[in-house]
Write a protein that holds these residues in place. Structure first.
Motif, PDB file in Angstrom:
ATOM      1  N   ALA A  43       0.803  -1.219   0.000  1.00  0.00           N
ATOM      2  CA  ALA A  43       0.000   0.000   0.000  1.00  0.00           C
ATOM      3  C   ALA A  43       0.836   1.269   0.000  1.00  0.00           C
ATOM      4  O   ALA A  43       0.418   2.282  -0.527  1.00  0.00           O
ATOM      5  CB  ALA A  43      -0.943  -0.008   1.203  1.00  0.00           C
TER       6      ALA A  43
ATOM      7  N   THR B 164      -9.487   0.373  -5.442  1.00  0.00           N
ATOM      8  CA  THR B 164      -9.192   0.185  -4.020  1.00  0.00           C
ATOM      9  C   THR B 164      -9.554   1.460  -3.271  1.00  0.00           C
ATOM     10  O   THR B 164      -9.161   2.559  -3.665  1.00  0.00           O
ATOM     11  CB  THR B 164      -7.697  -0.137  -3.807  1.00  0.00           C
ATOM     12  OG1 THR B 164      -7.339  -1.230  -4.657  1.00  0.00           O
ATOM     13  CG2 THR B 164      -7.409  -0.502  -2.362  1.00  0.00           C
ATOM     14  N   THR B 165     -10.311   1.329  -2.194  1.00  0.00           N
ATOM     15  CA  THR B 165     -10.764   2.503  -1.441  1.00  0.00           C
ATOM     16  C   THR B 165      -9.680   2.982  -0.481  1.00  0.00           C
ATOM     17  O   THR B 165      -8.760   2.232  -0.127  1.00  0.00           O
ATOM     18  CB  THR B 165     -12.023   2.186  -0.622  1.00  0.00           C
ATOM     19  OG1 THR B 165     -11.689   1.229   0.390  1.00  0.00           O
ATOM     20  CG2 THR B 165     -13.151   1.641  -1.504  1.00  0.00           C
ATOM     21  N   ASP B 166      -9.812   4.228  -0.042  1.00  0.00           N
ATOM     22  CA  ASP B 166      -8.874   4.778   0.937  1.00  0.00           C
ATOM     23  C   ASP B 166      -8.897   3.956   2.227  1.00  0.00           C
ATOM     24  O   ASP B 166      -7.863   3.747   2.846  1.00  0.00           O
ATOM     25  CB  ASP B 166      -9.192   6.234   1.237  1.00  0.00           C
ATOM     26  CG  ASP B 166      -8.850   7.166   0.077  1.00  0.00           C
ATOM     27  OD1 ASP B 166      -8.261   6.699  -0.920  1.00  0.00           O
ATOM     28  OD2 ASP B 166      -9.178   8.359   0.180  1.00  0.00           O
ATOM     29  N   ASP B 167     -10.073   3.483   2.628  1.00  0.00           N
ATOM     30  CA  ASP B 167     -10.165   2.664   3.848  1.00  0.00           C
ATOM     31  C   ASP B 167      -9.406   1.350   3.698  1.00  0.00           C
ATOM     32  O   ASP B 167      -8.752   0.892   4.632  1.00  0.00           O
ATOM     33  CB  ASP B 167     -11.623   2.388   4.209  1.00  0.00           C
ATOM     34  CG  ASP B 167     -12.341   3.612   4.761  1.00  0.00           C
ATOM     35  OD1 ASP B 167     -11.661   4.533   5.268  1.00  0.00           O
ATOM     36  OD2 ASP B 167     -13.583   3.640   4.676  1.00  0.00           O
ATOM     37  N   GLU B 168      -9.478   0.743   2.520  1.00  0.00           N
ATOM     38  CA  GLU B 168      -8.736  -0.499   2.273  1.00  0.00           C
ATOM     39  C   GLU B 168      -7.228  -0.245   2.282  1.00  0.00           C
ATOM     40  O   GLU B 168      -6.466  -1.046   2.813  1.00  0.00           O
ATOM     41  CB  GLU B 168      -9.161  -1.113   0.939  1.00  0.00           C
ATOM     42  CG  GLU B 168     -10.571  -1.662   0.960  1.00  0.00           C
ATOM     43  CD  GLU B 168     -11.091  -2.024  -0.418  1.00  0.00           C
ATOM     44  OE1 GLU B 168     -11.830  -3.025  -0.505  1.00  0.00           O
ATOM     45  OE2 GLU B 168     -10.782  -1.322  -1.405  1.00  0.00           O
ATOM     46  N   ILE B 169      -6.823   0.885   1.709  1.00  0.00           N
ATOM     47  CA  ILE B 169      -5.405   1.243   1.722  1.00  0.00           C
ATOM     48  C   ILE B 169      -4.953   1.490   3.155  1.00  0.00           C
ATOM     49  O   ILE B 169      -3.919   0.970   3.582  1.00  0.00           O
ATOM     50  CB  ILE B 169      -5.132   2.478   0.843  1.00  0.00           C
ATOM     51  CG1 ILE B 169      -5.383   2.140  -0.628  1.00  0.00           C
ATOM     52  CG2 ILE B 169      -3.708   2.985   1.037  1.00  0.00           C
ATOM     53  CD1 ILE B 169      -5.389   3.346  -1.540  1.00  0.00           C
TER      54      ILE B 169
ATOM     55  N   ASP C 225      -6.070   0.361   5.893  1.00  0.00           N
ATOM     56  CA  ASP C 225      -6.009  -0.900   6.632  1.00  0.00           C
ATOM     57  C   ASP C 225      -4.703  -1.655   6.359  1.00  0.00           C
ATOM     58  O   ASP C 225      -4.233  -2.415   7.202  1.00  0.00           O
ATOM     59  CB  ASP C 225      -7.210  -1.776   6.257  1.00  0.00           C
ATOM     60  CG  ASP C 225      -7.338  -2.995   7.128  1.00  0.00           C
ATOM     61  OD1 ASP C 225      -7.223  -2.855   8.369  1.00  0.00           O
ATOM     62  OD2 ASP C 225      -7.546  -4.092   6.588  1.00  0.00           O
ATOM     63  N   CYS C 226      -4.093  -1.421   5.185  1.00  0.00           N
ATOM     64  CA  CYS C 226      -2.866  -2.133   4.812  1.00  0.00           C
ATOM     65  C   CYS C 226      -1.593  -1.318   5.048  1.00  0.00           C
ATOM     66  O   CYS C 226      -0.496  -1.833   4.846  1.00  0.00           O
ATOM     67  CB  CYS C 226      -2.940  -2.542   3.349  1.00  0.00           C
ATOM     68  SG  CYS C 226      -4.205  -3.791   3.056  1.00  0.00           S
TER      69      CYS C 226
ATOM     70  N   ASN D  79      -1.571   1.623  10.343  1.00  0.00           N
ATOM     71  CA  ASN D  79      -2.762   2.326   9.839  1.00  0.00           C
ATOM     72  C   ASN D  79      -2.575   3.842   9.870  1.00  0.00           C
ATOM     73  O   ASN D  79      -3.476   4.590  10.242  1.00  0.00           O
ATOM     74  CB  ASN D  79      -4.009   1.925  10.637  1.00  0.00           C
ATOM     75  CG  ASN D  79      -4.255   0.445  10.581  1.00  0.00           C
ATOM     76  OD1 ASN D  79      -4.030  -0.261  11.546  1.00  0.00           O
ATOM     77  ND2 ASN D  79      -4.676  -0.047   9.440  1.00  0.00           N
TER      78      ASN D  79
END
Length: 112
Positions: free
Chosen positions: A32, A70-75, A77-78, A82
């Motif tokens: 990410a 890919t969403t900002d939240d998914e990024i 999370d990785c 965080n």
């Protein structure tokens, strides 16, 4: 350009070629964050003869061929810890973090 997008290599460089990566090859961004102006990209041998090859590729040497959305939240999370301050997206020529801060001052000049 962001985590999980498919990207094409735009340039042949000695450090890529030595590992079997050449201009025109397509791989997937597998980390990410952006480190030292590079995304970590994984390339799969379509003939399944060789193992996958993963290495950092400079942002300016990549072009998005498939945006996975890919969403900002998914990024987030990785990202390590965080942390939204980590550089992780290239958008309109800017290296950005999830707080909207830009790392480079001049678009597409990733060292500015």
């Amino acid at each position: 350009m962001r985590f999980l997008d498919d990207v094409k290599v735009l340039k042949d460089k000695k450090e890529y070629n030595e590992l079997g990566i050449y201009k025109g090859m397509v791989g997937t961004i597998l980390e990410a964050e952006i480190r030292s102006g590079s995304f970590y990209v994984n390339f799969i041998d379509p003939n399944m003869i060789e193992d996958d090859i993963g290495l950092p590729i400079r942002i300016e040497d990549l072009q998005v061929v498939f945006d996975r959305g890919t969403t900002d939240d998914e990024i987030l999370d990785c990202l390590p810890k965080n942390n939204p301050s980590w550089w992780c997206i290239v958008e309109n020529g800017y290296i950005m973090n999830l707080k909207g801060e830009r790392k480079n001052k001049i678009p597409y000049d990733y060292n500015s």
